[in-house]
Design an enzyme around this catalytic site. Sequence first.
Site, PDB file in Angstrom:
ATOM      1  N   TYR A  50       0.840  -1.189   0.000  1.00 58.71           N
ATOM      2  CA  TYR A  50       0.000   0.000   0.000  1.00 58.71           C
ATOM      3  C   TYR A  50       0.879   1.244   0.000  1.00 58.71           C
ATOM      4  O   TYR A  50       2.052   1.207   0.411  1.00 58.71           O
ATOM      5  CB  TYR A  50      -0.921   0.009   1.218  1.00 58.71           C
ATOM      6  CG  TYR A  50      -2.074  -0.970   1.130  1.00 58.71           C
ATOM      7  CD1 TYR A  50      -3.367  -0.542   0.824  1.00 58.71           C
ATOM      8  CD2 TYR A  50      -1.882  -2.332   1.347  1.00 58.71           C
ATOM      9  CE1 TYR A  50      -4.429  -1.438   0.742  1.00 58.71           C
ATOM     10  CE2 TYR A  50      -2.939  -3.238   1.269  1.00 58.71           C
ATOM     11  CZ  TYR A  50      -4.206  -2.784   0.966  1.00 58.71           C
ATOM     12  OH  TYR A  50      -5.260  -3.672   0.891  1.00 58.71           O
ATOM     13  N   GLU A  51       0.302   2.331  -0.459  1.00 61.19           N
ATOM     14  CA  GLU A  51       1.035   3.573  -0.713  1.00 61.19           C
ATOM     15  C   GLU A  51       1.748   4.122   0.514  1.00 61.19           C
ATOM     16  O   GLU A  51       2.751   4.826   0.399  1.00 61.19           O
ATOM     17  CB  GLU A  51       0.050   4.615  -1.257  1.00 61.19           C
ATOM     18  CG  GLU A  51       0.665   5.864  -1.802  1.00 61.19           C
ATOM     19  CD  GLU A  51      -0.395   6.786  -2.396  1.00 61.19           C
ATOM     20  OE1 GLU A  51      -0.192   8.002  -2.359  1.00 61.19           O
ATOM     21  OE2 GLU A  51      -1.428   6.274  -2.890  1.00 61.19           O
ATOM     22  N   SER A  52       1.254   3.822   1.702  1.00 64.68           N
ATOM     23  CA  SER A  52       1.857   4.346   2.930  1.00 64.68           C
ATOM     24  C   SER A  52       3.184   3.688   3.263  1.00 64.68           C
ATOM     25  O   SER A  52       3.858   4.091   4.218  1.00 64.68           O
ATOM     26  CB  SER A  52       0.889   4.150   4.100  1.00 64.68           C
ATOM     27  OG  SER A  52       0.442   2.808   4.164  1.00 64.68           O
ATOM     28  N   GLY A  53       3.574   2.646   2.505  1.00 69.17           N
ATOM     29  CA  GLY A  53       4.869   2.020   2.723  1.00 69.17           C
ATOM     30  C   GLY A  53       4.797   0.653   3.362  1.00 69.17           C
ATOM     31  O   GLY A  53       5.833   0.079   3.720  1.00 69.17           O
ATOM     32  N   GLY A 130      -0.840   8.736  -5.188  1.00 66.26           N
ATOM     33  CA  GLY A 130       0.239   8.042  -5.878  1.00 66.26           C
ATOM     34  C   GLY A 130      -0.181   7.380  -7.172  1.00 66.26           C
ATOM     35  O   GLY A 130       0.643   6.757  -7.854  1.00 66.26           O
TER      36      GLY A 130
END
Length: 261
Positions: A50-53, A130
């Site tokens: 996921y985009e948050s890492g 993103g």
Amino acid sequence: MTDFTPIEMMTVAAARALSNDDVCFVGIGAPSAACNVARLTHAPDITLIYESGTVGTRPDVLPLSIGDGELCDTALFTVSVPEMFRYWLQGGRITTGFLGGAQIDRFANLNTTVVGPYDHPKVRLPGGGGAPEIAANCGRIFITMALTKRSFVERLPFVTSMGHGEGGNHRERLGLTTSGPTRVVTDLCILEPDPETKELTVVSMHPGVTRDQIAGNCGWPIKFAENVIETPAPTETELVVLRDINARTKKAHEAAGREAT
């Protein structure tokens, strides 16, 4: 178990597009539901990012956003957002991106920015986040959206995420080496880009759906492949898994809402 909703059919059909070996960049909402159904059925070793890492996350409930603690709690590890984009995404380490959007055109370009003129929009949408980088750098892109004239439009007011641009070899002319959108899964059918023109073409129709229904819900004269197949209906296992994770998610979010008040 033979009864299912169009959204359930869409989610299951989208989940089937993923394989056990995929490293998948997951969008929130319908893409997240599809990816986790895949993980809980035929692709237990899929790597969800996921985009948050969060890398290798295995959520028990579907996240409300990329910042949902459920993702970090169940991830193999978490990296910074700059590392996620620079090293993992732009480094070509992600095979598949799974996106949704507010609007899409015939060449699978996505709009998540505005409806109407940019300076004076009718609706201001959440923005790209993103997604533009995901669309450009993942090996391939899957998109899942309900098929309506409001969402499948002749011309986008704003292109947030590049699909196949103006069609043909537009991605190649821009220097993009990835495949771009290879499948769009809706609640009525599955579409894939024509090999030459890259225009989205219906290749599979869901059970009970007619061509008139599909054409009537699309904002452009939609094309059908020469040999259109019927999408296999969801299996009992697929429906049980999907309904179970939706029920757990609803219960968890309702409990969190009560605690917040």
